[in-house]
Design a protein around this motif. Structure first.
Motif, PDB file in Angstrom:
ATOM      1  N   UNK A  44      -1.475 -21.234  -4.877  1.00 18.88           N
ATOM      2  CA  UNK A  44      -2.811 -21.670  -4.457  1.00 18.88           C
ATOM      3  C   UNK A  44      -3.271 -21.087  -3.149  1.00 18.88           C
ATOM      4  N   UNK A  45      -2.705 -19.955  -2.743  1.00 26.74           N
ATOM      5  CA  UNK A  45      -3.133 -19.326  -1.493  1.00 26.74           C
ATOM      6  C   UNK A  45      -4.531 -18.733  -1.664  1.00 26.74           C
ATOM      7  N   UNK A  46      -5.369 -18.852  -0.637  1.00 29.23           N
ATOM      8  CA  UNK A  46      -6.761 -18.406  -0.769  1.00 29.23           C
ATOM      9  C   UNK A  46      -6.952 -16.908  -0.577  1.00 29.23           C
ATOM     10  N   UNK A  47      -5.880 -16.158  -0.469  1.00 29.46           N
ATOM     11  CA  UNK A  47      -6.003 -14.720  -0.234  1.00 29.46           C
ATOM     12  C   UNK A  47      -4.976 -13.968  -1.057  1.00 29.46           C
ATOM     13  N   UNK A  48      -5.285 -12.714  -1.359  1.00 33.57           N
ATOM     14  CA  UNK A  48      -4.331 -11.872  -2.071  1.00 33.57           C
ATOM     15  C   UNK A  48      -3.196 -11.497  -1.120  1.00 33.57           C
ATOM     16  N   UNK A  49      -1.976 -11.588  -1.593  1.00 30.65           N
ATOM     17  CA  UNK A  49      -0.802 -11.344  -0.740  1.00 30.65           C
ATOM     18  C   UNK A  49      -0.064 -10.112  -1.244  1.00 30.65           C
ATOM     19  N   UNK A  50       0.326  -9.259  -0.318  1.00 35.11           N
ATOM     20  CA  UNK A  50       1.141  -8.092  -0.644  1.00 35.11           C
ATOM     21  C   UNK A  50       2.373  -8.103   0.266  1.00 35.11           C
ATOM     22  N   UNK A  51       3.413  -7.341  -0.079  1.00 33.95           N
ATOM     23  CA  UNK A  51       4.661  -7.410   0.697  1.00 33.95           C
ATOM     24  C   UNK A  51       4.486  -7.144   2.184  1.00 33.95           C
TER      25      UNK A  51
END
Length: 318
Positions: free
Chosen positions: A251-258
């Protein structure tokens, strides 16, 4: 008679600008949008020359330097200014070949350097929630693997390439491995420089949960610590894809990358310790100037706390 660019694009410009735009459209086959951007740049050039009572073949470097400074002062971004200069330079280069000018007045002019964007880091609560997130559904082996990967990326600040290069056991050919007894991870970073980074208790626990699954999944001769369903070493792209899916599930509001988790590791460590040199060593940066960008992230965090909490801070009018 030479035709100009069809329609209104460039038709109002003084010669030889319409001829040049025709050359770009017909000979260079520039896309319509690029042609419009070049036309806008050349229109600025023509207007500036006219304001100073100059013919285009009388424009000198100091005129263009002044025009570039004026446009920058009006808010044009460095990248936009770079395009303007490229359009002017291309025009004068073409006109020189046509015999219109002897020298290119744009040669030697450079746009101001664009500010490097700050790396994006997750707030502490979101980073911790992502690292701890373990969905109830899905393949238990893959969930255990992804949990261990996330804990390592955030807990040790590894690059994704360093993470996928880890082997399950140390060997003479291993690019990197984890020493669970010593709670450290040994990696081969940029420039083939080795470094050792601590591994936190949460990451060690997640790794211990993953290793039995790995024994079942890995191909017989596969040394990789993290493997795919096919039993082979996990790729950078696969890690990115799994992390994006995990962030959505959490449910994080942002796209996450490594690399965002690496930035979060550095920023949160600096916020807590204030030790820039230690963060530099842990990240494996060759220069302290590379690490100093996290001081700006740290200040942004402090500024937000100040604005939200201090009675004399700037607050939105209610």
């Amino acid at each position: 008679m030479t035709s100009a660019v069809p329609g209104p694009v460039g038709a109002d410009l003084p010669e030889p600008l319409p001829r040049y735009l025709t050359h770009l459209r017909v000979s260079r086959r520039l896309a319509d949008r690029t042609l419009l951007l070049y036309t806008d740049a050349l229109r600025r050039l023509a207007a500036a020359a006219a304001e100073q009572g100059l013919a285009l073949d009388r424009v000198l470097p100091h005129h263009l330097r002044r025009l570039s400074g004026k446009l920058h002062g009006q808010g044009l971004a460095p990248r936009t200014l770079a395009l303007q200069l490229s359009a002017w330079r291309g025009f004068y280069r073409w006109w020189g070949r046509e015999g219109g000018v002897a020298l290119n007045p744009v040669d030697g002019l450079r746009p101001p350097k664009a500010a490097k964007p700050l790396p994006k880091a997750l707030p502490v609560d979101q980073a911790v929630a992502l690292a701890a997130h373990q969905p109830d559904d899905g393949n238990p082996a893959l969930l255990a693997r992804d949990h261990a990967i996330t804990e390592l990326l955030y807990g040790s600040g590894l690059r994704v390439g360093e993470l996928v290069s880890l082997d399950a056991l140390p060997s003479g050919s291993a690019a990197g491995w984890i020493d669970a007894d010593d709670a450290t991870v040994h990696v081969l970073g940029k420039g083939r420089k080795r470094r050792t980074v601590p591994v936190g208790s949460h990451a060690l626990k997640a790794l211990a949960a993953w290793l039995p699954h790995r024994a079942d999944m890995a191909a017989a001769d596969e040394p990789a610590l993290f493997v795919s369903n096919r039993g082979t070493r996990l790729s950078d792209a696969q890690v990115r894809s799994r992390l994006r899916a995990l962030a959505l599930s959490a449910g994080l509001p942002t796209s996450v990358h490594p690399h965002m988790l690496r930035h979060s590791f550095a920023s949160h460590l600096l916020q807590s310790s204030g030790d820039l040199r230690a963060v530099q060593e842990l990240l494996g940066h060759a220069s302290i100037s590379t690490t100093q960008i996290y001081t700006q992230l740290d200040f942004q965090h402090l500024a937000k706390v100040y604005d939200a909490a201090h009675p004399r801070a700037r607050k939105k009018a209610g």
